[in-house]
Structures are given as C-alpha cells and as structure tokens.
Design a protein around this motif. Sequence first.
Motif, PDB file in Angstrom:
ATOM      1  N   ALA A  16      32.601  47.705  32.942  1.00 37.95           N
ATOM      2  CA  ALA A  16      33.417  47.408  34.122  1.00 37.95           C
ATOM      3  C   ALA A  16      34.360  48.555  34.447  1.00 37.95           C
ATOM      4  O   ALA A  16      34.534  48.923  35.620  1.00 37.95           O
ATOM      5  CB  ALA A  16      34.204  46.122  33.900  1.00 37.95           C
ATOM      6  N   ASP A  17      34.965  49.128  33.440  1.00 34.79           N
ATOM      7  CA  ASP A  17      35.880  50.250  33.676  1.00 34.79           C
ATOM      8  C   ASP A  17      35.139  51.448  34.267  1.00 34.79           C
ATOM      9  O   ASP A  17      35.672  52.173  35.113  1.00 34.79           O
ATOM     10  CB  ASP A  17      36.571  50.654  32.373  1.00 34.79           C
ATOM     11  N   ASP A  22      32.986  50.611  42.069  1.00 39.34           N
ATOM     12  CA  ASP A  22      31.884  49.832  42.640  1.00 39.34           C
ATOM     13  C   ASP A  22      32.228  48.346  42.691  1.00 39.34           C
ATOM     14  O   ASP A  22      31.792  47.628  43.591  1.00 39.34           O
ATOM     15  CB  ASP A  22      30.615  50.028  41.808  1.00 39.34           C
ATOM     16  N   ILE A  23      33.006  47.893  41.717  1.00 39.32           N
ATOM     17  CA  ILE A  23      33.397  46.481  41.654  1.00 39.32           C
ATOM     18  C   ILE A  23      34.514  46.178  42.651  1.00 39.32           C
ATOM     19  O   ILE A  23      34.598  45.062  43.179  1.00 39.32           O
ATOM     20  CB  ILE A  23      33.841  46.113  40.220  1.00 39.32           C
ATOM     21  N   ILE A  46      35.106  41.504  35.366  1.00 38.57           N
ATOM     22  CA  ILE A  46      34.885  41.752  36.791  1.00 38.57           C
ATOM     23  C   ILE A  46      36.187  41.514  37.562  1.00 38.57           C
ATOM     24  O   ILE A  46      36.513  42.240  38.504  1.00 38.57           O
ATOM     25  CB  ILE A  46      33.750  40.865  37.330  1.00 38.57           C
ATOM     26  N   ALA A  47      36.938  40.487  37.147  1.00 36.59           N
ATOM     27  CA  ALA A  47      38.177  40.129  37.849  1.00 36.59           C
ATOM     28  C   ALA A  47      39.236  41.219  37.754  1.00 36.59           C
ATOM     29  O   ALA A  47      40.191  41.225  38.553  1.00 36.59           O
ATOM     30  CB  ALA A  47      38.721  38.819  37.295  1.00 36.59           C
ATOM     31  N   THR A 272      25.396  43.856  29.086  1.00 38.44           N
ATOM     32  CA  THR A 272      24.163  44.069  29.847  1.00 38.44           C
ATOM     33  C   THR A 272      24.229  43.373  31.204  1.00 38.44           C
ATOM     34  O   THR A 272      23.663  43.856  32.193  1.00 38.44           O
ATOM     35  CB  THR A 272      22.943  43.598  29.039  1.00 38.44           C
ATOM     36  N   THR A 273      24.929  42.251  31.277  1.00 40.70           N
ATOM     37  CA  THR A 273      25.128  41.582  32.566  1.00 40.70           C
ATOM     38  C   THR A 273      25.879  42.487  33.531  1.00 40.70           C
ATOM     39  O   THR A 273      25.520  42.580  34.717  1.00 40.70           O
ATOM     40  CB  THR A 273      25.912  40.271  32.374  1.00 40.70           C
ATOM     41  N   LEU A 274      26.907  43.163  33.037  1.00 37.00           N
ATOM     42  CA  LEU A 274      27.687  44.070  33.893  1.00 37.00           C
ATOM     43  C   LEU A 274      26.848  45.253  34.351  1.00 37.00           C
ATOM     44  O   LEU A 274      26.953  45.688  35.503  1.00 37.00           O
ATOM     45  CB  LEU A 274      28.936  44.553  33.138  1.00 37.00           C
TER      46      LEU A 274
END
Length: 333
Positions: A16-17, A22-23, A46-47, A272-274
């Motif tokens: 995420a970082d 992109d997020i 993600i939040a 892996t989801t991220l």
Amino acid sequence: MSLPTFDVSSTAEQVADTFASDIAGKNVLVTGTSQNGIGFETARVIAKYANLVIITGYSLERLQKSAEALRKEGGKAEIRPLVLDLASLAAVRKAAAEVNAYSEPLHVLIHNAADTNATYRITEDDIEGQMAIDHLGPFLLTKLLYPKLLASTSSSWLPRIVIVASGAQGAGPGIDWTMLRKPHPGSPQESSVFARYHEAKSANVLFALALAKRCEGKLRAYSLHPGIIFSNIFTKEAMLPALKAMGDIKEDGSQNPDASHPWKTIPEGAATTLVAAFDHRLNDKSGAYLMDCADASETAGGPHNRSAFNSDIANADKLWTLSEEIVGEEFKI
C-alpha cells in the motif's frame, strides 16, 4: 521510479505504501472484513490513502466493531459499513442496490469473504453454503455492480476486481458441473468440507479468468492464493479433527509451527490482494492467478500454481453460463 519486488514475506502495508499515489482518491469495496482476518487488514491499509472504503459483513455487530477499529487507525478514507449476507441472493441484491445509490463511483471490488462455518448447509435459495458465499453470491454482486465499476474508468484507471481464492483450487479434479448448485446426496462434496472447498475455490479462479476474457479493455480481474494463515477457520470445532489429522494444528488446537507448509502472518496474507488491486505491473495480465505477490498462472512448477482445469477458458465459460442460470440473471458485458 523503480518499484520493489514483492515476495512471500512482503506485507500489505508495504504494498500500500508503494502504491499510495495509485490508491489516493479511490473508492474500494472489501467483503468479509471481520477483525483478525486478511479482509480487515486489506481494508486497513487501503484506508490509509483511499477516499472511501466500503466494508461488508453479514453480522451488523461485528461489522460495526470493524468500522470502529478502522476509524481509530486514522486513515484518510471514509469507512462505510454495508451489511451483506452472500448466502442470500435477495440480500446480495439489497446490498448492491444500496451501493449503486452511492454518489461515488467504485474503482475496486475485492471479493475476500469466504464461508468459514465449516459445516454443510443448504441456503434459502437451495444452494450449498460454501458455493453460495464463495462464488454465486459474489458472481451476482459483481453483475449488479458492474456498471458502477465501469463508471470509475478514466484515462489513467481501469476498474479492478480481485477474487481471493486459495491454493486449494488445485487440490482436486475440478468442478463437477452437475453439483454446482449443491452436491448429490452421498457424494464426497456433501460429506467433506474440503472437497466442496476445492470446488468453490476453483470457481473463484475460473470466474476471474472469465471476467478477464469477457471484459477485456473494460476492467481487469485477478484471483489469488493469499497463503496459509492461522485465522478463525482453524478454531472451528467442525474443522478440528481434519486439521489435526493433516498436522496443521496441535492436539490443544494451537498452530503447529512444524506443519508441512509455511505459515503467513495476516499482514503477509493480505499483501497479494493489494498487489492484485493496485500494482500496475499487472496491467497486461488480467485474468492471472497470483501467489506470494507474483503471477502463478502457469500450470507447472508448484503445488499451488493454477491447475490445468482452472486455466481452461472453456471451463470458465461453462461456469459463467451455469452461474447465470442459478442466480436467475444474465450477466451481459
């Protein structure tokens, strides 16, 4: 800018970082977000950067606890809880109508929820529970949210659908199409939780493959094996005898560090989801099956790679057609 290579020990927060830009501004829906699970961790990281994170669960009480815990993290995103019972087609339609009424578009849909009851049951729609929650409910939800996902398309973004499957997708022969709705009496799928779990996770992989084929150029879809994580499924009484027999847990119910497979932590399990949701190095690999943050779609090379059955587009097409028949709605792209 060169990007890091993620692997088996990477964490969701590291991913995420890396993709914070992109997020930023994205609206994401994550199903199955009870605390102490990879869905919760997925939503949490993600939040940190997103605009809106919609979290779902069938229990309002547990969902509110998750929302409260996520808000305490102090991320940038609004946390919006949504009651969603994937075992009920009527409940799926109700939840989808609520999401479609939101003013915001939807950039990413993450199907993380899975049936963890560890018991055989038939739902109100005459569907076996694992297949209802793991595939047919998500199939209908995707169909109903598809226009909203497309509305998030821009010159720099194609919407993404991420389906959390399992290495169990390759642990059996594939799906017996005559029992997609529910197993025949006396079949192994009726008597064995694991036999049906294999079929449900095969459906996850095939659904991503079908989405990628049918939605080419409109959105991207990925399935994945998150790794083996000591989550609440390992504490279900109905599962204990089989898990002890396989050596996953000790006689006292605790995690066995000497199991035949490596264990992942929850942050590692959500990584892996991220990657599937935001890594733009996967832009040209829609339909891929991921493991340890990398493409594992090849049918050879390891026990958790995508099986030959789940790599066959004819099987993906058959699943799509039968799923439409069971949910009673045509999913046109």
